[in-house]
Write an enzyme that holds these catalytic residues in place. Sequence first.
Site, PDB file in Angstrom:
ATOM      1  N   ASP A  25      -4.956   5.058  -2.066  1.00 51.57           N
ATOM      2  CA  ASP A  25      -4.376   4.673  -0.789  1.00 51.57           C
ATOM      3  C   ASP A  25      -3.214   3.718  -1.076  1.00 51.57           C
ATOM      4  OD1 ASP A  25      -4.146   4.088   2.029  1.00 51.57           O
ATOM      5  OD2 ASP A  25      -5.289   2.257   1.661  1.00 51.57           O
ATOM      6  N   ASP A  27      -1.327   1.106   1.645  1.00 51.32           N
ATOM      7  CA  ASP A  27      -1.407  -0.200   2.307  1.00 51.32           C
ATOM      8  C   ASP A  27      -2.804  -0.806   2.168  1.00 51.32           C
ATOM      9  OD1 ASP A  27       1.216  -0.620   4.126  1.00 51.32           O
ATOM     10  OD2 ASP A  27       0.706   1.508   4.035  1.00 51.32           O
TER      11      ASP A  27
END
Length: 253
Positions: A25, A27
């Site tokens: 991922d 953020d």
Amino acid sequence: MVETPDDSAALLQLLGTPGTAVFLDFDGTLVDLAPTPDGVRLEAGVIEALALLAERHGGALAVISGRPVTQIDAMLAPLVLPVAGVHGVERRGADGTFSVAATPDVSPVLARAQALAAMHPGLLVERKRGAVALHYRLAPELEQLCMQEMTAVVQACPGVLLLHGKMVLEAKPSATDKGGAIAAFMQETPFAGRRPVFAGDDTTDEAGFVFVQQAGGQGVKVGSGPSAATLRLASPRALRAALLAASVSPFKE
């Protein structure tokens, strides 16, 4: 206060093992969260570490994000990786093939979110392909109002699911998620036949954790909070440290 477990050693071993497929991922995982989406910054050395890891794993490293693919490319430039954007709505494979999933009409959600933001300057609306995110990090006291308004409008939009992330409410297609995006990568070269590892920090990453663990891999939850992931890191900084270490450490057969 309960300390967050640190499974950095276990992650480092996975990253340093041949036959691993690495999914990350963005953020809250590769970068620390910021008051606004445009405010995030990559620490020095991260892009170089990702490039080295991707090369060592034969290109089997991809970013799985809620951001559009174009934003990830801009953040990682000049590095170009396989990417799934908008929770799997957009996807670019290792061979460069770009695909877009069918999306429902989210224009009513966008209109409601924009109306809220017009009344409350602390709110930020992020429009994506087939999705709408309403950020309230700068106005946390409006969480309940945002939840009520977004829930009501999403319930009237077939095929749309509301996700409650970290200070953000995101309306997205119910038919796509990060687990499905990782599953699609795992059907393609160079990911096929490898053991998947996925690191993420938010509720939007849970579908990814579930998939990789069902496929014999490991989910890595970054930060606190309940999760289906079997491994845990205290912070994005801990993840970045593991990536940097793995990029220069010899493979463990």
